[in-house]
Design a protein around this motif. Structure first.
Motif, short mmCIF file in Angstrom:
data_model
loop_
_atom_site.label_atom_id
_atom_site.label_comp_id
_atom_site.label_asym_id
_atom_site.label_seq_id
_atom_site.Cartn_x
_atom_site.Cartn_y
_atom_site.Cartn_z
N VAL A 60 -64.13 -56.86 -25.81
CA VAL A 60 -63.74 -56.78 -26.50
C VAL A 60 -63.17 -55.40 -28.37
O VAL A 60 -62.77 -56.15 -29.18
N ILE A 61 -64.15 -55.24 -28.40
CA ILE A 61 -64.09 -54.31 -29.37
C ILE A 61 -62.98 -53.19 -29.95
O ILE A 61 -62.02 -53.32 -30.87
N GLY A 62 -62.82 -52.72 -28.10
CA GLY A 62 -61.62 -51.94 -28.01
C GLY A 62 -60.02 -52.89 -28.45
O GLY A 62 -59.04 -52.59 -28.95
N GLY A 63 -60.41 -54.31 -28.68
CA GLY A 63 -59.24 -55.22 -28.49
C GLY A 63 -59.19 -56.05 -29.91
O GLY A 63 -57.90 -55.56 -30.72
N PHE A 64 -60.50 -55.95 -30.80
CA PHE A 64 -60.45 -56.49 -32.42
C PHE A 64 -59.82 -54.34 -32.53
O PHE A 64 -59.00 -55.39 -33.83
N ILE A 65 -59.91 -53.47 -32.54
CA ILE A 65 -58.88 -52.23 -33.17
C ILE A 65 -57.90 -52.49 -32.41
O ILE A 65 -56.86 -51.84 -33.83
N ALA A 66 -57.52 -53.07 -31.75
CA ALA A 66 -55.54 -53.11 -31.30
C ALA A 66 -54.94 -54.62 -32.69
O ALA A 66 -54.28 -53.78 -33.22
N ALA A 67 -56.65 -55.52 -32.65
CA ALA A 67 -55.43 -56.54 -33.57
C ALA A 67 -55.90 -56.46 -34.95
O ALA A 67 -54.35 -56.60 -35.13
N VAL A 68 -56.20 -55.86 -35.43
CA VAL A 68 -56.70 -56.03 -36.74
C VAL A 68 -56.39 -54.40 -37.08
O VAL A 68 -55.59 -54.73 -38.40
N PRO A 69 -56.90 -53.59 -37.27
CA PRO A 69 -56.52 -52.19 -38.08
C PRO A 69 -54.90 -52.14 -37.79
O PRO A 69 -53.74 -50.91 -38.60
N ILE A 70 -54.37 -51.73 -36.21
CA ILE A 70 -53.14 -51.45 -36.03
C ILE A 70 -52.28 -52.84 -36.11
O ILE A 70 -50.74 -52.68 -36.38
N LEU A 71 -52.19 -53.72 -35.66
CA LEU A 71 -51.09 -55.03 -35.17
C LEU A 71 -51.61 -55.86 -36.89
O LEU A 71 -51.07 -56.80 -36.88
N ASP A 72 -52.06 -55.56 -37.76
CA ASP A 72 -52.50 -56.35 -39.07
C ASP A 72 -53.00 -57.67 -39.19
O ASP A 72 -52.58 -58.90 -39.27
N ALA A 73 -53.88 -58.58 -38.25
CA ALA A 73 -54.18 -59.06 -36.93
C ALA A 73 -55.19 -59.72 -38.08
O ALA A 73 -56.36 -58.80 -38.62
N THR A 74 -55.66 -61.24 -39.18
CA THR A 74 -56.74 -60.88 -39.78
C THR A 74 -57.89 -61.43 -38.93
O THR A 74 -58.27 -62.01 -37.62
N PRO A 75 -58.76 -60.48 -39.37
CA PRO A 75 -60.04 -60.03 -38.34
C PRO A 75 -60.63 -61.83 -38.58
O PRO A 75 -61.53 -61.83 -37.65
N ALA A 76 -61.30 -62.55 -39.23
CA ALA A 76 -61.44 -64.05 -38.99
C ALA A 76 -60.86 -64.76 -37.54
O ALA A 76 -61.50 -65.79 -37.51
N ALA A 77 -59.48 -64.77 -37.85
CA ALA A 77 -58.64 -65.45 -36.97
C ALA A 77 -58.69 -64.70 -35.79
O ALA A 77 -59.15 -66.12 -34.67
N PHE A 78 -58.76 -64.21 -35.24
CA PHE A 78 -59.20 -62.91 -33.76
C PHE A 78 -60.35 -63.81 -33.64
O PHE A 78 -60.95 -63.87 -32.68
N VAL A 79 -61.57 -63.26 -34.42
CA VAL A 79 -63.15 -64.10 -34.23
C VAL A 79 -63.04 -65.36 -33.50
O VAL A 79 -63.66 -65.89 -32.87
N THR A 80 -62.42 -66.10 -34.52
CA THR A 80 -62.27 -67.06 -34.17
C THR A 80 -61.54 -67.75 -33.01
O THR A 80 -62.07 -69.19 -32.87
N ASN A 81 -60.77 -67.45 -32.58
CA ASN A 81 -59.83 -67.42 -31.47
C ASN A 81 -61.34 -67.13 -30.23
O ASN A 81 -60.27 -67.94 -29.23
N PHE A 82 -61.51 -65.66 -30.12
CA PHE A 82 -61.81 -64.96 -29.44
C PHE A 82 -63.04 -66.18 -28.70
O PHE A 82 -63.72 -66.86 -27.60
N TRP A 83 -64.07 -67.37 -30.07
CA TRP A 83 -65.17 -67.86 -29.65
C TRP A 83 -64.39 -69.20 -29.55
O TRP A 83 -65.32 -70.19 -28.39
N SER A 84 -63.37 -69.90 -29.79
CA SER A 84 -62.53 -70.94 -29.68
C SER A 84 -62.71 -71.02 -28.11
O SER A 84 -62.81 -72.32 -27.48
N ASN A 85 -62.00 -69.56 -27.75
CA ASN A 85 -62.20 -70.25 -26.16
C ASN A 85 -63.27 -69.66 -24.89
O ASN A 85 -62.92 -69.76 -23.95
N ALA A 86 -64.26 -68.56 -24.94
CA ALA A 86 -64.94 -69.18 -25.01
C ALA A 86 -65.77 -69.90 -24.36
O ALA A 86 -66.05 -70.62 -24.79
#
Length: 247
Positions: A147-173
């Protein structure tokens, strides 16, 4: 191998004492051998294949933060347990096969049998139990690294919002995914332990035979991991179809 697996289970359950000290030492050795390659592999794989490739697909629709929900399927359900089992088989499984194979070639196991010591209880059970427990526990660490690898890809590289990434992760977990992942890798560890111990105990033909046994153990372990992973995931998705719904 099936006979050895039955003997290990029956002997360990019938008399569950006398081997836990060796189990503890084997677990510590597994942790030392696997922690670094597991960390590097899971972060790199999470960043590369599902992270950048899946994230680029989501970016086409302007929703890179949805990569968080994708990682429930990618990391927890699939590649973290798979990488965990492959590293344990390739690093620890080969060491166990080589160790037991060398003991067989040097006739140490024959000497134990002559002395009335059961090699299964003395050598096999501690290794199988340690592999079973540690493979199941290491997957939790592998999930976090993936998940850390996916966070690095989504937030710093693809400019996703950190809070939105985490929220989407936990809403589907879901608890089903986590329990299924731990259960699956625990069974992986048991299968790897039985296969590698069997090949080590039955090595023959000198040092060349030990090398051949190590090669066969790794190949069979990988094949069993892939087959069992397919069967287990299919059954889990059939029993709990709701976990396939993206929220």
């Amino acid at each position: 191998m099936m006979v050895l697996a039955k003997e290990v289970v029956v002997s360990a359950v019938r008399e569950p004492r006398g081997y836990w000290g060796e189990v503890r030492e084997q677990m510590f050795a597994i942790l030392k051998l696997c922690i670094i390659p597991l960390t590097v592999s899971c972060i790199a794989f999470g960043l590369g294949a599902p992270g950048l490739q899946g994230g680029n697909l989501y970016s086409l629709f302007g929703i890179p933060e949805r990569l968080g929900s994708f990682f429930i399927m990618a990391s927890i359900r699939e590649f973290a347990p798979w990488i965990d089992a492959m590293i344990v088989a390739g690093v620890v499984g080969t060491a166990i096969t080589a160790d037991l194979g060398a003991r067989r070639i040097r006739e140490e196991i024959d000497a134990l049998e002559v002395l009335g010591i059961d090699p299964v209880r003395a050598l096999v059970i501690p290794r199988v139990i340690a592999l079973t427990i540690m493979t199941g526990l290491l997957v939790i660490f592998a999930l976090c690294c993936g998940v850390i690898g996916g966070f690095i890809a989504a937030v710093p590289i693809l400019d996703a919002t950190p809070a939105a990434f985490v929220t989407n992760f936990w809403s589907n977990a879901s608890t089903v995914d986590l329990i299924g992942s731990v259960l699956k890798t625990t069974i992986f560890g048991f299968l790897i332990g039985v296969i590698c111990c069997f090949k080590g105990l039955n090595a023959k033909g000198g040092s060349i035979g030990v090398g051949r046994a190590v090669n066969q153990a790794v190949v069979i372990s990988f094949a069993v991991i892939w087959i069992f992973n397919y069967v287990f995931t299919t059954i889990m998705l059939g029993l709990y179809p709701g976990i396939q719904v993206a929220r």
